[in-house]
Design a protein around this motif. Structure first.
Motif, PDB file in Angstrom:
ATOM      1  N   GLU A   1       0.802  -1.222   0.000  1.00  0.00           N
ATOM      2  CA  GLU A   1       0.000   0.000   0.000  1.00  0.00           C
ATOM      3  C   GLU A   1       0.838   1.276   0.000  1.00  0.00           C
ATOM      4  N   GLN A   2       2.078   1.238   0.532  1.00  0.00           N
ATOM      5  CA  GLN A   2       2.861   2.455   0.665  1.00  0.00           C
ATOM      6  C   GLN A   2       3.841   2.663  -0.480  1.00  0.00           C
ATOM      7  N   GLN A   3       4.029   1.694  -1.332  1.00  0.00           N
ATOM      8  CA  GLN A   3       4.950   1.826  -2.447  1.00  0.00           C
ATOM      9  C   GLN A   3       4.244   2.475  -3.629  1.00  0.00           C
ATOM     10  N   SER A   4       5.030   3.137  -4.452  1.00  0.00           N
ATOM     11  CA  SER A   4       4.484   3.671  -5.691  1.00  0.00           C
ATOM     12  C   SER A   4       5.439   3.322  -6.819  1.00  0.00           C
ATOM     13  N   LEU A   5       4.989   3.516  -8.022  1.00  0.00           N
ATOM     14  CA  LEU A   5       5.805   3.212  -9.183  1.00  0.00           C
ATOM     15  C   LEU A   5       6.775   4.345  -9.462  1.00  0.00           C
ATOM     16  N   ALA A   6       7.946   3.995  -9.968  1.00  0.00           N
ATOM     17  CA  ALA A   6       8.858   5.009 -10.473  1.00  0.00           C
ATOM     18  C   ALA A   6       8.293   5.515 -11.794  1.00  0.00           C
ATOM     19  N   ALA A   7       8.701   6.688 -12.209  1.00  0.00           N
ATOM     20  CA  ALA A   7       8.153   7.290 -13.433  1.00  0.00           C
ATOM     21  C   ALA A   7       8.349   6.381 -14.641  1.00  0.00           C
ATOM     22  N   HIS A   8       9.538   5.794 -14.803  1.00  0.00           N
ATOM     23  CA  HIS A   8       9.778   4.926 -15.966  1.00  0.00           C
ATOM     24  C   HIS A   8       8.920   3.666 -15.904  1.00  0.00           C
ATOM     25  N   GLU A   9       8.654   3.167 -14.704  1.00  0.00           N
ATOM     26  CA  GLU A   9       7.790   1.991 -14.566  1.00  0.00           C
ATOM     27  C   GLU A   9       6.354   2.341 -14.955  1.00  0.00           C
ATOM     28  N   ALA A  10       5.907   3.511 -14.549  1.00  0.00           N
ATOM     29  CA  ALA A  10       4.543   3.941 -14.884  1.00  0.00           C
ATOM     30  C   ALA A  10       4.386   4.093 -16.390  1.00  0.00           C
ATOM     31  N   ILE A  11       5.402   4.642 -17.046  1.00  0.00           N
ATOM     32  CA  ILE A  11       5.337   4.818 -18.502  1.00  0.00           C
ATOM     33  C   ILE A  11       5.314   3.461 -19.199  1.00  0.00           C
TER      34      ILE A  11
ATOM     35  N   GLN B   1      -4.385  -1.783 -14.684  1.00  0.00           N
ATOM     36  CA  GLN B   1      -4.876  -0.459 -14.304  1.00  0.00           C
ATOM     37  C   GLN B   1      -4.828  -0.267 -12.792  1.00  0.00           C
ATOM     38  N   ALA B   2      -5.061  -1.324 -12.039  1.00  0.00           N
ATOM     39  CA  ALA B   2      -4.991  -1.229 -10.581  1.00  0.00           C
ATOM     40  C   ALA B   2      -3.566  -0.918 -10.136  1.00  0.00           C
ATOM     41  N   VAL B   3      -2.593  -1.512 -10.789  1.00  0.00           N
ATOM     42  CA  VAL B   3      -1.194  -1.219 -10.462  1.00  0.00           C
ATOM     43  C   VAL B   3      -0.840   0.189 -10.931  1.00  0.00           C
TER      44      VAL B   3
ATOM     45  N   ALA C   1       0.817   5.041  -9.646  1.00  0.00           N
ATOM     46  CA  ALA C   1       1.798   5.937 -10.268  1.00  0.00           C
ATOM     47  C   ALA C   1       1.883   7.233  -9.463  1.00  0.00           C
ATOM     48  N   PRO C   2       3.095   7.764  -9.292  1.00  0.00           N
ATOM     49  CA  PRO C   2       3.264   8.943  -8.443  1.00  0.00           C
ATOM     50  C   PRO C   2       2.832  10.248  -9.096  1.00  0.00           C
TER      51      PRO C   2
END
Length: 83
Positions: A4-14, A61-63, A67-68
């Motif tokens: 719950e506390q982790q987020s994706l890095a920008a490159h991972e989100a892309i 989409q849930a993951v 995204a930050p």
């Protein structure tokens, strides 16, 4: 898997966004091609692929929601061409 506390890095989100777009195009193509297929086994296989791909898109989409960043929605939107 992210907690719950982790987020994706920008490159991972892309990259995840690109995967979602690809799966969406695959679903559209499979649905379109089903109208051109006469073999019932192949048609059933294509429908199964569509169902599984839609499930995968939902999970991706849930993951992606982790995204930050978010893209701002523009105030100006072009008028759609209807004719």
């Amino acid at each position: 898997m992210l907690n719950e506390q982790q987020s994706l890095a920008a490159h991972e989100a892309i990259e995840l966004h690109e995967a979602i777009n690809f799966k969406t195009l695959c679903v559209a193509k499979s649905k379109l091609m089903q109208g051109l297929v006469f073999d019932q086994e192949l048609k059933a296989l294509m429908e199964k692929d569509v169902v599984q791909s839609i499930q995968a898109i939902t999970e991706l989409q849930a993951v992606y929601a982790k995204a930050p960043f978010q893209m701002p929605i523009r105030e100006y939107r072009p008028t759609p061409i209807l004719n």
